[in-house]
Enzyme design. Structure first.
Site, PDB file in Angstrom:
ATOM      1  N   PHE A  50     -37.548 -26.593 -26.962  1.00 41.34           N
ATOM      2  CA  PHE A  50     -36.405 -27.463 -27.256  1.00 41.34           C
ATOM      3  C   PHE A  50     -36.324 -28.644 -26.298  1.00 41.34           C
ATOM      4  O   PHE A  50     -35.254 -28.983 -25.805  1.00 41.34           O
ATOM      5  CB  PHE A  50     -35.109 -26.655 -27.170  1.00 41.34           C
ATOM      6  CG  PHE A  50     -35.070 -25.475 -28.110  1.00 41.34           C
ATOM      7  CD1 PHE A  50     -34.926 -24.185 -27.625  1.00 41.34           C
ATOM      8  CD2 PHE A  50     -35.179 -25.666 -29.480  1.00 41.34           C
ATOM      9  CE1 PHE A  50     -34.891 -23.093 -28.487  1.00 41.34           C
ATOM     10  CE2 PHE A  50     -35.139 -24.583 -30.359  1.00 41.34           C
ATOM     11  CZ  PHE A  50     -34.996 -23.295 -29.854  1.00 41.34           C
ATOM     12  N   LEU A  51     -37.458 -29.264 -26.056  1.00 41.96           N
ATOM     13  CA  LEU A  51     -37.473 -30.267 -24.996  1.00 41.96           C
ATOM     14  C   LEU A  51     -36.650 -31.514 -25.264  1.00 41.96           C
ATOM     15  O   LEU A  51     -36.427 -32.300 -24.363  1.00 41.96           O
ATOM     16  CB  LEU A  51     -38.919 -30.621 -24.617  1.00 41.96           C
ATOM     17  CG  LEU A  51     -39.963 -30.843 -25.699  1.00 41.96           C
ATOM     18  CD1 LEU A  51     -39.783 -32.187 -26.359  1.00 41.96           C
ATOM     19  CD2 LEU A  51     -41.343 -30.827 -25.085  1.00 41.96           C
ATOM     20  N   LYS A  52     -36.168 -31.693 -26.496  1.00 37.83           N
ATOM     21  CA  LYS A  52     -35.321 -32.866 -26.749  1.00 37.83           C
ATOM     22  C   LYS A  52     -33.827 -32.569 -26.592  1.00 37.83           C
ATOM     23  O   LYS A  52     -32.995 -33.399 -26.894  1.00 37.83           O
ATOM     24  CB  LYS A  52     -35.592 -33.391 -28.168  1.00 37.83           C
ATOM     25  CG  LYS A  52     -36.945 -34.083 -28.276  1.00 37.83           C
ATOM     26  CD  LYS A  52     -36.979 -35.047 -29.439  1.00 37.83           C
ATOM     27  CE  LYS A  52     -38.365 -35.556 -29.769  1.00 37.83           C
ATOM     28  NZ  LYS A  52     -38.959 -36.460 -28.792  1.00 37.83           N
ATOM     29  N   THR A  53     -33.483 -31.365 -26.134  1.00 39.44           N
ATOM     30  CA  THR A  53     -32.080 -30.985 -26.000  1.00 39.44           C
ATOM     31  C   THR A  53     -31.605 -31.185 -24.572  1.00 39.44           C
ATOM     32  O   THR A  53     -32.219 -30.687 -23.634  1.00 39.44           O
ATOM     33  CB  THR A  53     -31.911 -29.498 -26.388  1.00 39.44           C
ATOM     34  OG1 THR A  53     -32.572 -29.285 -27.628  1.00 39.44           O
ATOM     35  CG2 THR A  53     -30.466 -29.122 -26.516  1.00 39.44           C
TER      36      THR A  53
END
Lengths: 329, 325
Positions: A101-104
């Site tokens: 979930f690296l864009k969170t």
């Protein structure tokens, strides 16, 4: 075989709280059974204030289904601290979630909190290594980069943390010379976060940086990030643009110059580069404008070329530059 | 000649968002619900369809998100107060002429309590910091008429430290320039009457460079275009009085091509699924570009210009003149 907490005897003592317990909703909600189950029980433990190993597992379950659920993250952090869980273990567990979930935003904020609590350069060094693996997947991830910048400043260890950054940026720019995040990071490391060990001679540092930027421009001239870097380095050190005129000029011609002479200070556009380079034309115009006097007319000539032919998208901007310069003249 | 803005269809799309609650996606976005209502309402107002959503229902929803413990609004009835949802709640109530429902002193206290020593604001007690939250605080305090309680020097000092070598601004000190962070920093400075902190020529040029050959705008060099930058970039340029530096024709065509001709709404780029976030920002961009049939948008607040004017909060921004068709 049910995976639901409602069917798990371990959770029999918790009162699950349904969504909209006491509120009349605008319209009813139906959603996946597992998510409903997990969040019902999550609300239940928030209400009782429970912070236990099973709550850790529950927050992980909720987060995996909905990484933006910031209350779950908050409660997880509180639980981690209350139980005095090994923070290194927590980071490691979160590695997988961060990668998924690296864009969170929440994923990164949680790590920052844990790292702050760990308060060790060892942990910071390990984190920098982990971030490299994340950046392999998404080399321009804004959260990851900004978190990296925070770690460097917060722990501020020249040898163990800062020293590896410039080589790392160079590696990344080898892979993708147009990575604006990497260019920004280089500027941050070299110019805007104190003086790096070994960079005490600021003139030499500037020479090195200009040389680096020129080399990369030569490789791929139509790269705004590299030209912005060149510009930024000169402005930051109050060095006149005219000092790089000899470098810029060949990039404004329609063809590379016919010469075998290699000038290391002024690398020429690589074969196959698209010329003239728009960013170089802009730069040359800025140089002429800086010189002023009779050079202003030459700047105007370039701006007309940009407005009418080479960068028509920004026609009005170039016309503004012309008016502006003629007004001042 | 491409498609026109299909206002009736987009109105229906926004109305339908309140109905599609039968899937996981709706629930997974609960943490955005208050924001989504604000986005939807603002879009409807700009498209001149204020009454497309029920006013009383909306106000009731907003008030059901009041977190009495914290003194702010959460995103959804059982969510903790957050500065972002608090602003959206205030914006909705202002547009619905129902600000009297708010316990203003408590909300002001909640907002001010989130300012950090460095001058930036946190989003909530969890402590995530970002210049977005700084803008949100300044915006909210000004709408509530309590901007005078803010430590302006401290706040401006933080923005100044976020200014990068390219004239742009990032999310935190040291962070890369990004169009959405540029918007929040420039808009906050506009509200605080401190635009002199911006190198306007340099930043104006950096913003103009966001326009790609397809007419769309990106958020940083070498990234893809996205309709939402039609707002982040354009509003910043409007505040700096430099909207003409963007090719309006090409950007307009790009935004219009990202409409979903079947279900309505606007997507991040042509062919993708629409959502209410890109719908408002596409419509907002078109309004600033003078697209006919829309109401004026105040770029500083991303709310109808008439509403902001009536509060005496209008700043010196300029948009393109409204075309007559």
């Amino acid at each position: 075989m049910s995976d639901l907490l409602a069917d798990d005897s371990e959770w029999a003592d918790v009162v699950p709280i349904r969504q909209y317990e006491n509120v009349n909703p605008i319209a009813p909600i139906f959603y996946s059974e597992e998510y409903k189950d997990a969040t019902d029980y999550f609300r239940g433990v928030v209400k009782t204030g429970e912070m236990s190993p099973r709550v850790l597992k529950l927050t992980e379950r909720v987060i995996r289904m909905n990484p933006a659920h910031y209350t779950a993250w908050q409660h997880r952090y509180k639980t981690v601290m209350a139980l005095q869980v090994s923070l290194e273990d927590e980071l490691e567990l979160m590695d997988e979630i961060a990668t998924m979930f690296l864009k969170t935003y929440q994923v990164w904020h949680h790590r920052r909190l844990i790292l702050t609590a760990l308060n060790s350069v060892d942990a910071a060094a390990r984190e920098l290594v982990f971030l490299k693996t994340v950046l392999e997947n998404d080399s321009k991830n804004y959260h990851t980069w900004s978190y990296r910048q925070w770690i460097l400043v917060h722990f501020n260890d020249e040898e163990r943390l800062w020293a590896g950054e410039r080589p790392y940026v160079e590696e990344l720019l080898e892979e993708d010379v147009r990575n604006n995040s990497a260019w920004h990071h280089r500027f941050f490391v070299v110019f805007s976060s104190g003086v790096r060990a070994g960079d005490e001679d600021r003139e030499q540092t500037l020479r090195r940086e200009l040389s680096f930027a020129k080399e990369k421009i030569a490789l791929a001239p139509n790269n705004l990030s590299a030209w912005n870097y060149l510009r930024g380095a000169l402005e930051h050190t109050h060095t006149p643009f005219t000092t790089v005129t000899a470098f810029v000029e060949p990039y404004t011609a329609s063809e590379p110059p016919a010469t075998d002479v290699v000038d290391l200070d002024n690398p020429l556009p690589s074969a196959g580069a698209q010329l003239p380079c728009v960013a170089a034309l802009e730069f040359l115009a800025d140089i002429y404008e800086e010189e002023g006097g009779e050079k202003t007319a030459k700047a105007v000539e370039i701006w007309k070329l940009l407005a009418n032919e080479k960068d028509t998208m920004r026609k009005k901007y170039w016309e503004h530059r012309i008016r502006d310069a003629l007004q001042k003249a | 000649m491409g498609p026109a803005l299909d206002i009736p269809l987009h109105v229906k799309y926004i109305q339908s968002l309140g109905e599609n609650k039968d899937d996981l996606v709706y629930h997974l976005t609960a943490h955005l619900r208050m924001n989504a209502v604000y986005w939807g309402l603002t879009a409807l107002l700009i498209m001149k369809h204020k009454d497309a959503l029920d006013r009383d229902e909306m106000i009731d929803f907003v008030m059901s998100c009041w977190d009495d413990e914290a003194g702010g609004f959460g995103a959804h009835p059982d969510h903790d107060a957050h500065i972002h949802s608090t602003l959206s709640a205030i914006q909705i109530l202002v547009m619905q002429n129902a600000l009297d429902r708010v316990d203003v002193p408590r909300v002001v206290k909640f907002i001010l309590s989130l300012q950090q020593d460095s001058g930036v604001f946190a989003g909530d007690q969890w402590g995530e910091i970002d210049t977005r939250f700084l803008y949100i605080a300044v915006n909210a305090l000004s709408l509530l008429g309590h901007l005078h309680e803010l430590d302006v020097e401290k706040t401006v000092g933080y923005i100044r430290r976020c200014r990068n070598f390219d004239g742009g601004f990032g999310a935190r000190e040291g962070a890369e320039s990004h169009a959405s962070q540029v918007f929040v920093c420039v808009a906050a400075l506009a509200i605080l009457d401190r635009l002199e902190e911006v190198d306007q020529d340099m930043l104006g040029w950096w913003l103009a460079e966001r326009q790609l050959p397809n007419g769309g705008l990106n958020g940083r060099p070498e990234k893809l275009e996205d309709v939402c930058y039609s707002f982040w970039v354009l509003s910043a340029m409007s505040i700096l009085n430099k909207v003409p530096w963007i090719n309006a024709e090409k950007l307009t065509a790009f935004i219009l091509s990202a409409q979903d001709p079947e279900q309505g709404g606007i997507a991040d780029r042509p062919g993708d699924q629409p959502d209410v976030f890109h719908t408002i920002f596409g419509v907002a961009g078109l309004s600033i570009l003078g697209y006919p049939g829309l109401d004026d948008l105040d770029p500083v607040y991303c709310m109808p210009a008439s509403v902001i004017e009536s509060l005496g909060l209008r700043k010196g921004w300029t948009a393109l003149p409204r075309r007559q068709v």
